[in-house]
Every structure is written in structure tokens, then in C-alpha cells.
Write a protein that holds these residues in place. Structure first.
Motif, PDB file in Angstrom:
ATOM      1  N   LEU A 152       1.062  10.291  -3.742  1.00 12.27           N
ATOM      2  CA  LEU A 152       0.284  10.712  -2.577  1.00 12.27           C
ATOM      3  C   LEU A 152       1.252  11.100  -1.469  1.00 12.27           C
ATOM      4  CD1 LEU A 152      -2.647  10.918  -1.424  1.00 12.27           C
ATOM      5  CD2 LEU A 152      -2.247   8.650  -0.433  1.00 12.27           C
TER       6      LEU A 152
ATOM      7  N   LEU B 235       0.839  -1.215   0.000  1.00 16.21           N
ATOM      8  CA  LEU B 235       0.000   0.000   0.000  1.00 16.21           C
ATOM      9  C   LEU B 235       0.866   1.253   0.000  1.00 16.21           C
ATOM     10  CD1 LEU B 235      -2.879  -0.938   2.470  1.00 16.21           C
ATOM     11  CD2 LEU B 235      -3.143  -0.334   0.049  1.00 16.21           C
ATOM     12  N   GLU B 236       1.890   1.272   0.851  1.00 20.16           N
ATOM     13  CA  GLU B 236       2.783   2.436   0.910  1.00 20.16           C
ATOM     14  C   GLU B 236       3.484   2.664  -0.418  1.00 20.16           C
ATOM     15  OE1 GLU B 236       5.469   1.898   4.194  1.00 20.16           O
ATOM     16  OE2 GLU B 236       3.861   2.081   5.678  1.00 20.16           O
TER      17      GLU B 236
ATOM     18  N   ALA C  96      -9.391   7.399  -4.730  1.00 23.59           N
ATOM     19  CA  ALA C  96      -8.286   6.439  -4.743  1.00 23.59           C
ATOM     20  C   ALA C  96      -8.371   5.566  -5.985  1.00 23.59           C
ATOM     21  CB  ALA C  96      -8.341   5.577  -3.489  1.00 23.59           C
TER      22      ALA C  96
ATOM     23  N   TYR D 289       1.864   6.734  -6.857  1.00 21.44           N
ATOM     24  CA  TYR D 289       0.825   7.665  -7.308  1.00 21.44           C
ATOM     25  C   TYR D 289       1.085   9.092  -6.836  1.00 21.44           C
ATOM     26  CZ  TYR D 289      -2.284   4.252  -9.438  1.00 21.44           C
ATOM     27  OH  TYR D 289      -2.835   3.308 -10.286  1.00 21.44           O
TER      28      TYR D 289
ATOM     29  N   GLU E 157       1.036   4.094  -2.894  1.00 14.89           N
ATOM     30  CA  GLU E 157       0.768   5.503  -2.593  1.00 14.89           C
ATOM     31  C   GLU E 157       1.913   6.387  -3.061  1.00 14.89           C
ATOM     32  OE1 GLU E 157       0.065   5.183   1.603  1.00 14.89           O
ATOM     33  OE2 GLU E 157      -1.987   4.449   1.318  1.00 14.89           O
ATOM     34  N   GLN E 158       3.154   5.921  -2.876  1.00 17.75           N
ATOM     35  CA  GLN E 158       4.315   6.676  -3.352  1.00 17.75           C
ATOM     36  C   GLN E 158       4.321   6.751  -4.871  1.00 17.75           C
ATOM     37  OE1 GLN E 158       7.597   4.577  -1.597  1.00 17.75           O
ATOM     38  NE2 GLN E 158       7.306   5.532   0.413  1.00 17.75           N
TER      39      GLN E 158
ATOM     40  N   SER F   6      -4.244  11.402   2.656  1.00 21.69           N
ATOM     41  CA  SER F   6      -4.980  10.241   2.155  1.00 21.69           C
ATOM     42  C   SER F   6      -5.914  10.721   1.054  1.00 21.69           C
ATOM     43  CB  SER F   6      -5.765   9.558   3.287  1.00 21.69           C
ATOM     44  OG  SER F   6      -6.681  10.464   3.849  1.00 21.69           O
ATOM     45  N   TRP F   7      -6.377   9.780   0.266  1.00 16.45           N
ATOM     46  CA  TRP F   7      -7.281  10.136  -0.809  1.00 16.45           C
ATOM     47  C   TRP F   7      -8.657  10.476  -0.242  1.00 16.45           C
ATOM     48  CZ3 TRP F   7      -4.020   5.891  -2.578  1.00 16.45           C
ATOM     49  CH2 TRP F   7      -3.192   6.258  -3.634  1.00 16.45           C
TER      50      TRP F   7
ATOM     51  N   GLU G 164       2.993  11.635   2.076  1.00 18.00           N
ATOM     52  CA  GLU G 164       3.025  10.681   3.183  1.00 18.00           C
ATOM     53  C   GLU G 164       1.973  10.947   4.250  1.00 18.00           C
ATOM     54  OE1 GLU G 164       6.317   9.220   6.334  1.00 18.00           O
ATOM     55  OE2 GLU G 164       6.991   9.491   4.274  1.00 18.00           O
TER      56      GLU G 164
ATOM     57  N   TRP H  79      -5.640   0.394  -5.691  1.00 15.89           N
ATOM     58  CA  TRP H  79      -5.353   0.708  -4.284  1.00 15.89           C
ATOM     59  C   TRP H  79      -6.538   0.289  -3.418  1.00 15.89           C
ATOM     60  CZ3 TRP H  79      -7.484   3.370  -0.276  1.00 15.89           C
ATOM     61  CH2 TRP H  79      -6.675   3.590   0.842  1.00 15.89           C
TER      62      TRP H  79
ATOM     63  N   SER I  47      -6.299  -2.309  -0.487  1.00 17.27           N
ATOM     64  CA  SER I  47      -6.720  -1.862   0.842  1.00 17.27           C
ATOM     65  C   SER I  47      -7.716  -2.845   1.459  1.00 17.27           C
ATOM     66  CB  SER I  47      -7.340  -0.462   0.750  1.00 17.27           C
ATOM     67  OG  SER I  47      -7.720  -0.006   2.017  1.00 17.27           O
TER      68      SER I  47
END
Length: 180
Positions: free
Chosen positions: A105, A96-97, A116, A103, A100-101, A110-111, A107, A120, A124
């Protein structure tokens, strides 16, 4: 003591007539218990609370759902502390991390709901399922197989019992996100 009254055995092995406990003595016992508990580290305190809450549940000292709430409450707290130790939870968390990186996003962000990426959202959901399975395994490891099954297979019933028990102590509704 009247013939109809019975003697009760206290936790410390003393016998006393019901409702005849000295308030000053009881206060001293509670102060001593509080002192001993304050000396415990987090894990030992959790273990002591679990023993105490199980005793309250198993002896009927509190209503059935109130006992359920007490035991679930401490086990969920303990299980959540142990989640990072679960290999599947750790791996999915890293995925997930990374996503997110990838995309972009930030740190600490959140979307917004509905923003999202689909992959993802799917990952999730897998992560949340892994967390639930790890919590249930934790319940089982502490001898609460029935609770684990209810957590996984009858979430509505689990939440109902949890809330009924919580209401006995606190009143107002409170539903942790992972119970939904």
C-alpha cells in the motif's frame, strides 16, 4: 442599588452591581486576557483553556451539556496530541505501517472500504481501542474519571452530551470520526 439586588464578586476581587459593568472596562479586560493568552505556548494555552472551561462548567455559567462539551473538546485535543507518547498506540501504529508496507500500500494511500485485508482490519480495531483507552487514561489523569468511563462504556451517551453541548455553541452537527 435596590434592596433586592445583590453584589457580585468579580474575578478580580472587585464588587459590582449586577449588569452595571462598564462596557469599556469589560472590553479592556477582554483585550488584556486575549493578549495574555496570545503570549502562551500551545501547552500553556491548552491548560488555561481547560481551567477556564472547567470554571464555566462547574459554576453553571453555561448549560450542563455545554460545559461538558467545552471540557471534552479541549481534553480530546490535548489527548490526541499525547497519543504518540502511549507505548501501546505507538507499537500498534508501527505494526499497521509494517503491514501496509508488506501489502504494498503506497504511503499516502488507504484501502477503499471493504478492500483491506482482514488481519489489517483486526489490527486497526485494536489500534482504535488502544487510542480510546489512552484518551480515557488522559481524561482520568486530568481528574475527569466520570468522563473517561462514559467515553469507554457509554459512547452513545458521550456523543449525545457532546453534540448537545456543541449545538449550544455552533448549531450544525459535527461528529469526529473517533467519536463514532
Amino acid at each position: 442599588m435596590n434592596a433586592g439586588e445583590t453584589m457580585k464578586k468579580t474575578r478580580h476581587g472587585k464588587s459590582s452591581a449586577p449588569d452595571a459593568e462598564d462596557p469599556a472596562e469589560r472590553e479592556q479586560e477582554l483585550r488584556e486576557l486575549a493578549r495574555r493568552l496570545s503570549d502562551l505556548d500551545g501547552d500553556a494555552l491548552d491548560a488555561q483553556l481547560l481551567v477556564t472551561f472547567r470554571e464555566a462548567r462547574d459554576t453553571g455559567a453555561v448549560p450542563v451539556d455545554a460545559g461538558f462539551f467545552l471540557v471534552v473538546h479541549i481534553l480530546l485535543a490535548m489527548a490526541d496530541e499525547a497519543l504518540p507518547e502511549d507505548a501501546k498506540v505507538r507499537e500498534l501504529g508501527r505494526e499497521l505501517e509494517t503491514m501496509e508496507q508488506d501489502y504494498g500500500l503506497p504511503e499516502d494511500k488507504s484501502w477503499a472500504p471493504g478492500e483491506a485485508p482482514e488481519e489489517w482490519e483486526a489490527l486497526s480495531r485494536q489500534y482504535e481501542i488502544a487510542c480510546d483507552e489512552a484518551r480515557a487514561a488522559f481524561f482520568r489523569s486530568y481528574g475527569e474519571a466520570e468522563m473517561a468511563d462514559m467515553f469507554l462504556l457509554d459512547r452513545a451517551g458521550f456523543i449525545r452530551r457532546f453534540e448537545n453541548g456543541r449545538n449550544f455553541f455552533h448549531g450544525l452537527p459535527m461528529l469526529p470520526d473517533f467519536l463514532n
